[in-house]
Design an enzyme around this catalytic site. Structure first.
Site, PDB file in Angstrom:
ATOM      1  N   SER A 108       8.891   6.943  39.850  1.00 24.11           N
ATOM      2  CA  SER A 108       7.661   7.506  40.415  1.00 24.11           C
ATOM      3  C   SER A 108       6.421   6.883  39.781  1.00 24.11           C
ATOM      4  CB  SER A 108       7.638   9.024  40.210  1.00 24.11           C
ATOM      5  OG  SER A 108       7.617   9.345  38.825  1.00 24.11           O
ATOM      6  N   ASP A 163      13.419  13.391  32.876  1.00 24.77           N
ATOM      7  CA  ASP A 163      13.188  13.394  31.430  1.00 24.77           C
ATOM      8  C   ASP A 163      13.819  14.601  30.737  1.00 24.77           C
ATOM      9  OD1 ASP A 163      11.885  10.997  31.411  1.00 24.77           O
ATOM     10  OD2 ASP A 163       9.868  11.829  31.341  1.00 24.77           O
TER      11      ASP A 163
END
Length: 456
Positions: free
Chosen positions: A192, A335
């Site tokens: 992204s 993450d």
């Protein structure tokens, strides 16, 4: 020189208040917005994460050099008293015969080390600028692909060459941007950060940007964060179907306040999940965060962690409960993957994970790193296509464990909570946490962890 530590924990409880640093994700976006805004936007609560500090320093130096160039080249008419950061040449300058090469004769080299976000954002930032720049990084950074973003910028009109391997840093940005089109397409299942890099510079493009996203969008919350922060600075957009449009427009005079880092908060959720009992307070975090990693509140509810938003932050409370959720889709919060996988492995919860496609091109190949380290506690992370399953049938927690970190801050912090269950945990290269959470080891000490150097 690598600095290892031995991490130990007295007791299996964790109670206290932890003030987290500003979000690295928010801060890096805000710093680029500030640089593009000609001083109109100011960033408050700048993160002390090494990546953010590095990016802030690079942008600050570019501003000083830009100002110096304009002083030394009085024939160049900028048209405002404000100092312009490196940005797209506006139509007035182009039509007046302004040539960037009259300012910069030699390309400067910008080394971003291991900072992946900085590499992506600065590629776009310098790509539409008027400076000739060589953008490079660490050896690992030279193995991380940048071709998708470079191709998109070239389509827009940027002049970019590869200095070594095709598709990878280092790259030379020639500082001679002239917009060729406002419509570009980019695949949605890549990082992204490529998409965000393009959206951040869109407002400075003379004809704006119409970004077509092909296929399913990975890490959508990060794109939404970018657009929300631009909106705070008065930059409007439309998002219809798979097309995001941002016209050329002016920034408002405003401040962007950086919220504490939800990615950093995830390690405290992991600590709570592995504790017998826990009451932690993380000030400044809100239930309406722009950060996609705030979904950790929902994920960790499966492990008995209650999140209460009050007193200007979030209270974490541990309750013993059975774990039923078997499938975790990490597509929108990659993450968090290491943190959640390690917690499941430590608890012997044989969960299945999807949405891990981007983990192989991070600071390290995080899939391989997880497989190697989890094997040390007898747990297998089995890959079948794009689905990953934990096999905890041979799980055994040793008295002592050495954790390799692979130059990856998240490997160090995801495995650190295991010190609650493993009497002696040696963490390799402990300073790696400076990339996103420099105070991590100090904060751990506040709730009973002890970090000491290994005995010679």
């Amino acid at each position: 020189m690598k600095h290892n530590i031995i991490l130990t924990k007295t007791g299996r409880s964790a109670n206290g208040t932890i003030q987290l640093t500003g979000s690295k994700s928010e801060c890096n976006r805000a710093l680029i917005i500030e640089a593009l805004s000609d001083g109109k936007v100011k960033v408050k609560n700048v993160s002390d994460a090494a990546d953010a500090v590095l990016l802030a320093g690079i942008l600050r130096k570019s501003k000083v050099e830009s100002q110096k160039s304009k002083v030394e080249s009085p024939e160049v008419v900028v048209g405002t008293d404000e100092v312009h950061e490196v940005e797209v040449i506006d139509e007035n300058l182009s039509s007046s015969g302004y040539e960037p090469s009259t300012i910069n004769h030699e390309p400067k080299t910008v080394n971003i080390g291991p900072a992946g976000t900085a590499m992506r954002f600065l590629t776009a930032y310098y790509g539409i600028g008027n400076e000739e720049v060589i953008l490079t990084g660490s050896e690992r950074m030279k193995q991380r692909p940048i071709g998708v973003l470079v191709d998109a910028l070239r389509t827009l009109g940027a002049q970019i060459d590869y200095e070594e391997q095709e598709g990878y840093p280092p790259i030379k940005l020639k500082g001679s941007f002239e917009q060729q089109t406002r419509k570009i397409s980019i695949k949605g299942n890549i990082s992204s950060q490529y998409i965000t890099a393009l959206l951040l510079i869109a407002v400075k493009l003379p004809f704006g940007l119409e970004l077509h996203i092909e296929g399913e969008l990975t890490s959508r919350p990060y794109v939404e964060m970018t657009l929300a922060m631009l909106k705070e600075a008065n930059i409007l957009h439309t998002w219809e179907g798979n097309v995001i449009s941002i016209p050329n427009q002016e920034f408002a005079t405003t401040s962007l306040h950086i919220e504490p880092d939800w990615s950093a908060a995830s390690y405290w959720y992991a600590i709570a999940a592995l504790s017998d009992e826990s009451e932690l307070f993380l000030p400044g975090l809100t239930s309406y965060s722009l950060q996609g990693d705030s979904v950790i509140t929902e994920i960790m509810a499966n492990f008995g962690i209650t999140s209460q938003f009050k007193d200007g932050g979030v209270h974490l409370t541990k309750e013993v409960k059975a774990i039923f959720r078997k499938i975790f889709d990490m597509k929108e919060c990659p993450d968090l993957a290491q943190t959640v996988i390690v917690v499941c492995a430590a608890l012997g919860h044989e969960a299945t994970f999807t949405g891990l496609e981007t983990l192989k091109i991070k600071e390290t190949d995080r899939i391989l790193a997880l497989q190697i380290e989890l094997a040390k506690i007898g747990v297998k992370l089995i890959e079948k296509g794009q689905v990953y399953k934990l096999d905890c049938s041979e799980k055994q927690l040793p008295q002592r464990m050495f954790v390799s970190t692979y130059h990856d801050h998240r490997m160090a912090m995801a495995f650190a909570p295991l010190a609650i269950l493993i009497p002696e945990l040696e963490i390799e290269d402990a300073d790696v946490v400076e990339k996103s959470y420099p105070a991590f080891w100090t904060d751990l000490a506040k709730v009973g962890f002890n970090a000491s150097p290994p005995t010679p």
